[in-house]
Design a protein around this motif. Structure first.
Motif, PDB file in Angstrom:
ATOM      1  N   GLY A   1     -32.047 -11.507 -20.909  1.00 38.43           N
ATOM      2  CA  GLY A   1     -31.792 -10.525 -19.868  1.00 38.43           C
ATOM      3  C   GLY A   1     -32.978  -9.602 -19.727  1.00 38.43           C
ATOM      4  N   GLU A   2     -32.839  -8.617 -18.847  1.00 35.83           N
ATOM      5  CA  GLU A   2     -33.924  -7.692 -18.576  1.00 35.83           C
ATOM      6  C   GLU A   2     -34.216  -6.795 -19.787  1.00 35.83           C
ATOM      7  N   ALA A   3     -35.444  -6.254 -19.817  1.00 37.70           N
ATOM      8  CA  ALA A   3     -35.877  -5.434 -20.948  1.00 37.70           C
ATOM      9  C   ALA A   3     -35.347  -4.015 -20.878  1.00 37.70           C
ATOM     10  N   GLY A   4     -34.894  -3.572 -19.698  1.00 34.43           N
ATOM     11  CA  GLY A   4     -34.483  -2.180 -19.547  1.00 34.43           C
ATOM     12  C   GLY A   4     -33.229  -1.809 -20.305  1.00 34.43           C
ATOM     13  N   GLY A   5     -32.291  -2.728 -20.413  1.00 28.41           N
ATOM     14  CA  GLY A   5     -31.045  -2.447 -21.117  1.00 28.41           C
ATOM     15  C   GLY A   5     -29.884  -3.175 -20.487  1.00 28.41           C
ATOM     16  N   VAL A   6     -28.679  -2.797 -20.853  1.00 31.10           N
ATOM     17  CA  VAL A   6     -27.486  -3.438 -20.323  1.00 31.10           C
ATOM     18  C   VAL A   6     -26.391  -2.393 -20.145  1.00 31.10           C
ATOM     19  N   VAL A   7     -25.615  -2.539 -19.066  1.00 28.52           N
ATOM     20  CA  VAL A   7     -24.488  -1.657 -18.778  1.00 28.52           C
ATOM     21  C   VAL A   7     -23.206  -2.465 -18.936  1.00 28.52           C
ATOM     22  N   ASN A   8     -22.278  -1.939 -19.734  1.00 25.46           N
ATOM     23  CA  ASN A   8     -21.024  -2.635 -20.024  1.00 25.46           C
ATOM     24  C   ASN A   8     -19.852  -1.807 -19.515  1.00 25.46           C
ATOM     25  N   PHE A   9     -19.029  -2.403 -18.660  1.00 26.83           N
ATOM     26  CA  PHE A   9     -17.849  -1.745 -18.116  1.00 26.83           C
ATOM     27  C   PHE A   9     -16.617  -2.249 -18.869  1.00 26.83           C
ATOM     28  N   VAL A  10     -15.903  -1.334 -19.504  1.00 31.50           N
ATOM     29  CA  VAL A  10     -14.704  -1.683 -20.266  1.00 31.50           C
ATOM     30  C   VAL A  10     -13.486  -1.367 -19.403  1.00 31.50           C
ATOM     31  N   THR A  11     -12.671  -2.374 -19.139  1.00 30.37           N
ATOM     32  CA  THR A  11     -11.548  -2.214 -18.226  1.00 30.37           C
ATOM     33  C   THR A  11     -10.361  -1.560 -18.932  1.00 30.37           C
ATOM     34  N   ARG A  12      -9.433  -1.063 -18.131  1.00 31.26           N
ATOM     35  CA  ARG A  12      -8.287  -0.335 -18.654  1.00 31.26           C
ATOM     36  C   ARG A  12      -7.293  -1.303 -19.313  1.00 31.26           C
ATOM     37  N   LYS A  13      -6.599  -0.794 -20.340  1.00 30.71           N
ATOM     38  CA  LYS A  13      -5.671  -1.608 -21.126  1.00 30.71           C
ATOM     39  C   LYS A  13      -4.283  -0.973 -21.119  1.00 30.71           C
ATOM     40  N   PRO A  14      -3.262  -1.752 -21.506  1.00 34.77           N
ATOM     41  CA  PRO A  14      -1.917  -1.178 -21.618  1.00 34.77           C
ATOM     42  C   PRO A  14      -1.869  -0.058 -22.648  1.00 34.77           C
ATOM     43  N   LYS A  15      -1.006   0.929 -22.399  1.00 36.26           N
ATOM     44  CA  LYS A  15      -0.820   2.045 -23.330  1.00 36.26           C
ATOM     45  C   LYS A  15       0.447   1.832 -24.153  1.00 36.26           C
ATOM     46  N   ASN A  16       0.525   2.562 -25.259  1.00 33.92           N
ATOM     47  CA  ASN A  16       1.674   2.372 -26.146  1.00 33.92           C
ATOM     48  C   ASN A  16       2.819   3.344 -25.859  1.00 33.92           C
ATOM     49  N   VAL A  17       2.688   4.141 -24.808  1.00 35.08           N
ATOM     50  CA  VAL A  17       3.774   5.027 -24.370  1.00 35.08           C
ATOM     51  C   VAL A  17       3.972   4.833 -22.875  1.00 35.08           C
ATOM     52  N   HIS A  18       5.181   5.099 -22.397  1.00 29.80           N
ATOM     53  CA  HIS A  18       5.430   4.980 -20.972  1.00 29.80           C
ATOM     54  C   HIS A  18       4.563   5.979 -20.216  1.00 29.80           C
ATOM     55  N   SER A  19       3.831   5.490 -19.242  1.00 30.26           N
ATOM     56  CA  SER A  19       2.926   6.361 -18.499  1.00 30.26           C
ATOM     57  C   SER A  19       2.898   5.938 -17.034  1.00 30.26           C
ATOM     58  N   VAL A  20       2.676   6.917 -16.191  1.00 38.55           N
ATOM     59  CA  VAL A  20       2.561   6.705 -14.747  1.00 38.55           C
ATOM     60  C   VAL A  20       1.380   7.518 -14.256  1.00 38.55           C
ATOM     61  N   GLU A  21       0.556   6.895 -13.457  1.00 37.24           N
ATOM     62  CA  GLU A  21      -0.523   7.614 -12.784  1.00 37.24           C
ATOM     63  C   GLU A  21      -0.525   7.179 -11.325  1.00 37.24           C
ATOM     64  N   ALA A  22      -0.458   8.133 -10.421  1.00 38.77           N
ATOM     65  CA  ALA A  22      -0.439   7.839  -8.994  1.00 38.77           C
ATOM     66  C   ALA A  22      -1.276   8.874  -8.274  1.00 38.77           C
ATOM     67  N   GLY A  23      -1.884   8.456  -7.185  1.00 40.93           N
ATOM     68  CA  GLY A  23      -2.716   9.394  -6.448  1.00 40.93           C
ATOM     69  C   GLY A  23      -2.880   8.988  -5.012  1.00 40.93           C
ATOM     70  N   PHE A  24      -3.242   9.967  -4.206  1.00 37.91           N
ATOM     71  CA  PHE A  24      -3.567   9.722  -2.798  1.00 37.91           C
ATOM     72  C   PHE A  24      -4.732  10.624  -2.440  1.00 37.91           C
ATOM     73  N   ARG A  25      -5.676  10.101  -1.654  1.00 36.51           N
ATOM     74  CA  ARG A  25      -6.817  10.916  -1.256  1.00 36.51           C
ATOM     75  C   ARG A  25      -7.144  10.697   0.219  1.00 36.51           C
ATOM     76  N   THR A  26      -7.760  11.705   0.797  1.00 35.40           N
ATOM     77  CA  THR A  26      -8.224  11.656   2.179  1.00 35.40           C
ATOM     78  C   THR A  26      -9.467  12.521   2.257  1.00 35.40           C
ATOM     79  N   GLY A  27     -10.099  12.536   3.437  1.00 36.70           N
ATOM     80  CA  GLY A  27     -11.284  13.360   3.578  1.00 36.70           C
ATOM     81  C   GLY A  27     -12.197  12.888   4.680  1.00 36.70           C
ATOM     82  N   SER A  28     -13.464  13.228   4.563  1.00 33.42           N
ATOM     83  CA  SER A  28     -14.467  12.914   5.580  1.00 33.42           C
ATOM     84  C   SER A  28     -14.539  11.421   5.845  1.00 33.42           C
ATOM     85  N   PHE A  29     -14.976  11.078   7.055  1.00 27.38           N
ATOM     86  CA  PHE A  29     -15.167   9.695   7.485  1.00 27.38           C
ATOM     87  C   PHE A  29     -13.873   8.894   7.421  1.00 27.38           C
TER      88      PHE A  29
END
Length: 782
Positions: free
Chosen positions: A221-249
């Motif tokens: 790979g390239e000499a500059g480095g590497v970026v690693n994205f770690v995806t979200r996993k299940p949690k061990n407690v009941h959880s809810v996250e919800a959102g709505f957004r609006t704005g410019s454009f």
């Protein structure tokens, strides 16, 4: 005489004391069976059922270096004083660890997957930065590239690329593996097989950035480095996250994320949906994103876990693919930043399906392993008008029409092991070893309708008063399509040993051997194979328990893109090779609430490949590259991350980059110039201040860049500085209102130069307001 007797008897009269403490797990509960060792000396005990331990030491107030290790847990090191009880908090090694949202805490002191084994950052002889989800939320950021301002050494480049320590690269990792759902042809360094899809943060939990060559752990790979994205996993407690957004454009978007236990405390689930629709500031352009993410995690005690995740990504980008705004040589825009080369009927689309499975097991407290399989299938059709040059009167842009289709199927398998071994003679060895297999089947097809200046049917578009909708791709006849097929594979084995010679001194030795193979047609037959041998030598010295000095030498190996290996692309080409020397200091400050990293590095890269401006010997191969010679990039980087006080959090960075092309046998005038988009001075800042009494938080962000160049196009771009503001208000324990304003002064600026003045400079977004309402259960801890 009495005073003399007293002085002689003081050692005997000193108050004896013990080192006492408690070891807890991720949820705060006590951990039994954890080995706790104190240095100096060889005292060692095991925690009881209540997680408590006692070490019989010398005098009260004496300072000791404590190391805690246990089955399936990240080793912890800390400083403690005899006579003062303390707590040791440990985290599990699995990637499916419990996740706690801390909106006011940006600090991460451990790396999870980019180091192949969980490790404290102070113990690593190279620079690593971890960006948590708290930062994404604070900045209301959804585009992957929006995070680069918060990492020293990374600046923007066109489309899916970044400039990392002065080198352009496109490859990123997900969960420590290859298989980028927003990517395209593996290892592509030119604009033939790369992707214009927009990477999203919708399913990302945190980001790990390993700077410098990462070949030992992740291969060529390239000499500059590497970026690693770690995806979200299940949690061990009941959880809810919800959102709505609006704005410019006309932006509007929403998400819902559900997670929790399905069966007792061993089987956990997660399902999430993200939706986004917004206009861009460029004429006719929009973004439409849909993203489904699901997952299951089974945890058979603390030593074993199995997880499976599936993602479906649907992205539709009308009036794309976007080039930059045409510029003069001095970087001045020749059209408004809203100008677009594409017609309303143009589009770039993506559909991707990803399956990721992982197995973790800790055999003993010193032997662990994990295995992962990642499958990716994606397709990307593109229909767009491409700028081909400004007309002689300087008022219009010639265009051609391109019909392109790319599809790829990626498979990756990784096996990693970790063994901790103690020897009386040679210290403690932390062995990390593993195997990686990657295969990509890639298909491409493209056809072109010529511009009017070359007798084609595609009309020009005005730079100052563009009128859209007068033509579309359905009006053109494409005589022939070119097909391309690539089958790429890599097999790599690596071994790394981090030796604790002394509690304060560690040496790291690592090596990898990897076999790479490419076969296919592009459109002529191609075949390439190579064996890469890479290594790293490093050392860490702990000046104090929370200060470390580090240094390392490592090399990189990067093969040419498969499409460039044919004679019509000036191929075949030898691989690019590089060597980096790096050193620096790391420190945990403000009572371990702030992580400071400073790094000095020098990278020399040979046989550097760059796009051929005349497109190969026949002038029709967009994959053609030229081996220009050698480049030296060297610089200094500073990063500060964490909570300065209980209410003030900060992420700040600065980088200085000296990039110089040392040899270029095709373009001698480029010698002495910096690499494309290599920014000499760059800084980023994000500050959050919490007013806990009212549940309010205020944020300020900034990005500053010095001027940068495209030496082969003969263009430059002026530097810029922009500011962002945000305010957050908790109106209930689980509800939060947010408002952010990006580019407050509505600065007109460019972020990345393309390969020619006609393709221009990618414009930065104008002033943009975003309003969000979020519901989170359980309420985030503060």
């Amino acid at each position: 005489m009495r005073r003399l007797y007293t002085l002689l008897l003081l050692p005997l009269l000193s108050i004896a004391a013990d080192l006492t403490g408690t070891v807890t797990g991720p949820g705060g509960g006590p951990l039994a069976g954890i080995t706790v060792q104190a240095e100096p000396g060889s005292l060692k005990v095991t925690t009881g059922a209540d997680g408590k331990f006692t070490l019989n030491v010398a005098a009260e107030g004496s300072t000791y270096w404590i190391t805690a290790t246990g089955l399936g847990y990240i080793p912890v090191q800390l400083e403690a004083k005899a006579g003062a009880p303390f707590k040791v908090e440990m985290q599990t090694v699995q990637t499916a660890v419990d996740v706690t949202d801390r909106l006011d805490d940006f600090l991460a002191t451990n790396s999870v997957s980019v180091t192949k084994s969980p490790e404290n950052l102070l113990n690593l002889p190279y620079a690593i930065q971890v960006l948590p989800k708290a930062l994404f939320d604070d900045r209301a950021q959804h585009d992957i590239k929006g995070l680069y301002r918060n990492v020293s050494g990374i600046t923007d480049s066109a489309y899916s690329a970044m400039t990392f320590r002065g080198f352009t690269q496109r490859e990123v990792l997900f969960n420590g593996m290859r298989g980028n759902p927003y990517g395209s042809l593996e290892n592509d360094i030119n604009d033939a097989g790369f992707s214009t899809s927009q990477g999203r943060l919708s399913n990302v939990e945190f980001v790990e950035v390993l700077k410098g060559p990462a070949a030992v752990l992740f291969g060529a790979g390239e000499a500059g480095g590497v970026v690693n994205f770690v995806t979200r996993k299940p949690k061990n407690v009941h959880s809810v996250e919800a959102g709505f957004r609006t704005g410019s454009f006309a932006q509007k978007g929403g998400n819902i994320d559900l997670s929790g236990p399905l069966y007792k405390k061993s089987l956990f689930y997660r399902t999430a949906w993200y939706q986004e629709d917004r206009r861009l500031f460029r004429h006719n352009a929009r973004n439409e994103n849909s993203h489904l993410a699901t997952g299951l995690s089974w945890r058979a005690g603390e030593s074993t876990s199995v997880s499976a995740d599936f993602e479906y990504i649907d992205q539709y980008l009308p009036a794309h693919r976007l080039r930059g705004i045409p510029i003069r040589a001095d970087g001045t825009f020749l059209a408004a930043r809203e100008w677009n080369n594409a017609e309303p009927s143009d589009s770039s689309a993506l559909q991707a399906r990803v399956l990721n499975t992982r197995f973790d097991h800790a055999f003993t407290s010193s032997l662990r392993m994990d295995g992962s399989y990642r499958f990716l299938n994606s397709e990307r059709p593109e229909l767009y008008h491409e700028p081909r040059g400004i007309t002689p009167d300087g008022l219009s842009m010639r265009r051609e029409f391109r019909n392109q289709y790319r599809a790829n199927t990626d498979q990756a398998v990784t096996l990693n092991g970790y063994q901790r071994a103690e020897t009386a003679k040679f210290g403690v060895h932390n062995f990390v070893f593993g195997y990686e297999f990657v295969r990509q089947d890639w298909f491409g097809r493209y056809g072109t309708a010529r511009d009017s200046g070359r007798g084609g049917p595609v009309p020009d578009i005005s730079l100052l008063n563009p009128v859209y909708g007068l033509t579309n791709g359905g009006r053109y006849t494409i005589a022939a399509f070119t097909r391309q097929d690539i089958d790429s594979t890599r097999n790599g084995f690596f071994l790394q040993d981090q030796i604790t010679v002394h509690p304060r001194f560690q040496i790291l030795l690592g090596g990898r051997i990897e076999r790479l193979r490419d076969v296919g047609t592009a459109p002529d037959p191609l075949s390439f194979s190579a064996t890469a041998v890479t290594g790293r030598l490093g050392a860490v010295y702990r000046v104090a328990p929370r200060w470390s000095l580090f240094g390392s030498v490592s090399n990189s190996f990067n093969r040419a893109p498969a499409l460039a290996q044919t004679p019509l692309a000036n191929g075949p080409h030898d691989p690019e090779t590089g060597v980096q020397v790096e050193g620096g200091v790391k420190a945990e400050l403000a009572n371990q609430r702030v992580l400071f990293t400073s790094t000095v590095y020098r990278i020399r890269k040979n046989n550097v490949l760059r796009p051929d401006p005349v497109f190969g010997p026949r002038g029709d191969n967009f994959a053609a590259v030229l081996p220009v010679g050698s480049v030296v990039n060297q610089g200094i980087e500073f990063d500060v991350t964490g909570r300065v006080t209980r209410d003030l959090s900060v992420i700040a960075n600065y980088s200085f980059l000296d990039s110089e092309i040392r040899q270029d046998r095709f373009t001698p005038a480029a010698v002495g110039r910096p690499m494309p988009n290599a920014v000499r001075h760059a800084a980023g800042l994000h500050v959050r201040y919490d007013i806990r009494r009212t549940g309010t938080a205020l944020t300020v962000g900034s990005e500053a860049r010095g001027q940068f160049f495209e030496p082969y196009a003969g263009t430059r771009a002026p530097g810029y500085g922009i500011w962002d503001l945000g305010v957050f208000q908790r109106v209930a324990n689980n509800v939060e209102l947010r408002a952010t304003l990006e580019n407050v002064a509505d600065k007109v600026y460019g972020t990345a130069l393309l390969f020619a003045a006609r393709a221009g400079n990618m414009p930065g977004a104008p002033r943009t307001a975003t309003f969000t309402i979020r519901y989170i259960f359980p309420a985030p801890k503060r």
